[in-house]
Design a protein around this motif. Structure first.
Motif, short mmCIF file in Angstrom:
data_model
loop_
_atom_site.label_atom_id
_atom_site.label_comp_id
_atom_site.label_asym_id
_atom_site.label_seq_id
_atom_site.Cartn_x
_atom_site.Cartn_y
_atom_site.Cartn_z
N ALA A 104 0.83 -1.21 0.00
CA ALA A 104 0.00 0.00 0.00
C ALA A 104 0.86 1.25 0.00
N SER A 105 1.94 1.23 0.78
CA SER A 105 2.81 2.41 0.88
C SER A 105 3.50 2.68 -0.44
N PHE A 106 4.00 1.65 -1.07
CA PHE A 106 4.71 1.84 -2.34
C PHE A 106 3.79 2.43 -3.40
N GLU A 107 2.57 1.91 -3.47
CA GLU A 107 1.63 2.40 -4.49
C GLU A 107 1.19 3.83 -4.20
N ALA A 108 0.95 4.15 -2.92
CA ALA A 108 0.48 5.49 -2.56
C ALA A 108 1.61 6.51 -2.54
N LEU A 109 2.84 6.06 -2.67
CA LEU A 109 3.98 6.97 -2.71
C LEU A 109 4.50 7.11 -4.15
N PHE A 200 10.86 9.98 -0.28
CA PHE A 200 10.22 8.79 0.26
C PHE A 200 11.21 7.91 1.02
N THR A 201 12.49 8.07 0.78
CA THR A 201 13.49 7.31 1.51
C THR A 201 13.38 7.57 3.01
N TYR A 202 13.09 8.83 3.38
CA TYR A 202 12.96 9.17 4.79
C TYR A 202 11.81 8.38 5.42
#
Length: 284
Positions: A104-109, A200-202
């Motif tokens: 979910a995080s990867f797609e929303a980012l 997004f790395t942070y």
């Protein structure tokens, strides 16, 4: 009185109160969701392989490798007692929540940021009678769908490996969907703040990775110092794991209402904040 040109009025930031107004949602999120689905359908197989390869490697390497050394793990039950379960079952029930979080995080980012900032897809969509609120809702639900797609595939592999055959996995499935909704809402906050992909790395390094190690995915949280465990009790991933793990063990979770309320409140607050920050970014 000094006149204000239309261009100046357009560029001005919206009032703070208008940014934090209640969400204005409608069924027009569905065409946006469907648009993402139609685009993704051409890449479904590579996407599936990419999403399930990493969690399955974690499962095989740690579940079977570390599991051979650890053997059984003590896990608390709803009655307050403890029971021993194979380490691979312990790991599988936690790692599937982690997979929902990551997908979910990867797609929303990364994907949502590409559509919002790089490809300007959101701008094109909003030229139609679709509000920004509906676009953000569609992106949140789309990321949750991608997470559900991933965990469904992983569940299928776990069933094939006979890690768990609990009938209560049917209850775990909608819980994992909501976990995807929660983490996509959180990720959209950082999507609204990002100036580029490097930002997004942070989030992954400072938020998701510590949460992954403090939420009982890889080892029981009883091993943590008391103050760290007290903090861990309120982490979103912790409450997701506490709901899903007993279902893998064919048990009902203890304090299910508390864990569920934490997930719901986190989702509502995160979505509202993400929507407000996105409105500010688009000056809507």
């Amino acid at each position: 009185m000094q006149s204000v040109s239309p261009s100046t009025a357009t560029a001005a930031a919206p009032p703070l109160a208008s940014v934090w107004r209640a969400p204005s949602l409608s069924a027009r999120w569905w065409p946006v969701f469907l648009r993402n689905l139609l685009v993704w359908r051409k890449l479904a197989i590579p996407s599936l392989v990419g999403n399930i390869a990493e969690p399955l490697m974690w499962l095989v390497a740690f579940g079977y490798g570390m599991g051979a050394l650890v053997g059984q793990v003590n896990v608390g039950t709803a009655g307050g007692a403890t029971t021993q379960v194979p380490y691979i079952l312990f790991l599988a029930s936690g790692s599937i929540c982690m997979s929902a979080m990551n997908a979910a995080s990867f797609e929303a980012l990364y994907s949502a940021f590409s559509r919002m900032h790089v490809q300007k897809t959101w701008d094109g969509i909003m030229n139609a009678p679709v509000r920004l609120d509906d676009v953000v809702l569609a992106e949140m639900l789309w990321a949750a769908f991608k997470a559900l797609f991933t965990v469904t595939a992983i569940l299928g592999v776990m069933l094939a490996l006979s890690i768990s055959h609990s009938p209560k996995l049917l209850v775990a499935w909608p819980v994992l969907l909501f976990v995807g909704i929660m983490f996509s809402s959180i990720a959209l906050i950082f999507n609204a703040l990002a100036k580029g992909y490097d930002f997004f790395t942070y989030y992954f390094t400072l938020v998701l990775t510590p949460m992954m190690f403090l939420s009982g995915v890889f080892f029981p949280r009883e091993q943590l110092p008391p103050i760290v465990r007290a903090i861990s009790d309120w982490l979103p991933l912790t409450n997701a794991v506490e709901l899903v793990r007993p279902l893998f063990m064919d048990q009902w979770p203890a304090n299910a209402l508390r864990h569920g309320l934490v997930l719901v409140m986190t989702t509502v607050v995160a979505f509202w904040v993400a929507l407000a920050l996105t409105r500010r970014r688009f000056k809507a």
